[in-house]
Design a protein around this motif. Structure first.
Motif: not given
Length: 249
Positions: A22-35
């Motif tokens: 999407a224009p003008g949008l930065r998206v970061t996904s965070s995963l806990a790392g338990r799997v």
């Protein structure tokens, strides 16, 4: 605008796809790392904890996050409350995505429980061969004297850690959803299951076990989900969350 998605769920991955590009949008996904070997969402991803409320608050400020979206599992109570506290401290708007819980249908024999320990206490009166689908992290709740005579089929994505308390009589079934109705029927038949334990996770990926149990008249112990933190806006789908973030066309 920088959006941080606390993910690790199908909803989190779907939300990342809806927002990605999407224009003008930065998206970061965070995963806990338990799997081990998690399914990764599209776009920017970070893996691992933040170091509690203080660490998450600092991360939100340091990375100039404008919107925080909690799309974690309905039972990821700790991170959800950390998110609420951190968002308030960093003055960042918070939105929670929570899939609707399951609703019993005609023929279901459900026994609600408020915790894994309460679920374990119900089992001796309900059956002898237990299909436990609550994951590996809560196995200690079922390692108690009153359940020593029971046999458990434990389904989990990853095996328990070495030395982790677990039921005395147990077989592991390492599988990752989504699951089919035919597959769940076979699990119940092949292992002669007479009681099922599940968390009220909601969604379709793991719901077929409920149908299979209903067909066989098997009682189901359903652990109620914890409530969302007070004051947090809750939506029921990634589409609703995306609509709240993206500008109107």
């Amino acid at each position: 605008m920088h959006v941080l998605i606390l993910g690790g769920t199908s909803e989190g991955r779907r939300l990342a796809r809806l927002l990605h590009g999407a224009p003008g949008l930065r998206v970061t996904s965070s995963l806990a790392g338990r799997v081990a070997g998690p399914r990764l969402p599209v776009g920017e991803v970070r893996v691992g904890g933040f170091g509690g409320i203080a660490g998450l608050t600092e991360w939100l400020s340091a990375h100039r996050v404008d919107v925080l979206i909690d799309a974690t599992h309905p039972f990821a109570e700790t991170i959800s409350f950390h998110a609420a506290e951190a968002a308030a401290a960093a003055h960042v708007p918070l939105l929670a995505v929570r899939r609707p819980g399951w609703v019993p249908a005609d023929g279901d024999v459900w026994h609600p429980a408020d915790s894994l320990a309460e679920a374990a206490a119900l089992l001796p009166e309900l059956g002898r061969r237990v299909f436990l689908t609550t994951g590996r992290l809560g196995l200690a709740a079922f390692a108690r004297p009153e359940t020593e005579a029971l046999w458990f089929l434990v389904r989990s994505v990853d095996p328990p850690e070495a030395g982790q308390p677990a039921p005395a009589r147990m077989e592991l079934l390492l599988e990752r959803g989504p699951f089919t109705l035919e597959g769940e029927r076979e699990v119940l038949r092949a292992h002669r299951i007479d009681v099922l334990v599940t968390k009220d996770s909601g969604g379709e990926a793991t719901a077929p076990k409920l149908t299979a149990a209903r067909e066989r008249g098997i009682p189901v112990v359903v652990v109620r989900r914890p409530p969302a933190p007070e004051g947090v806006r809750v939506v029921t789908s990634p589409e609703e969350a995306a609509a709240a973030v993206l500008p109107a066309p």
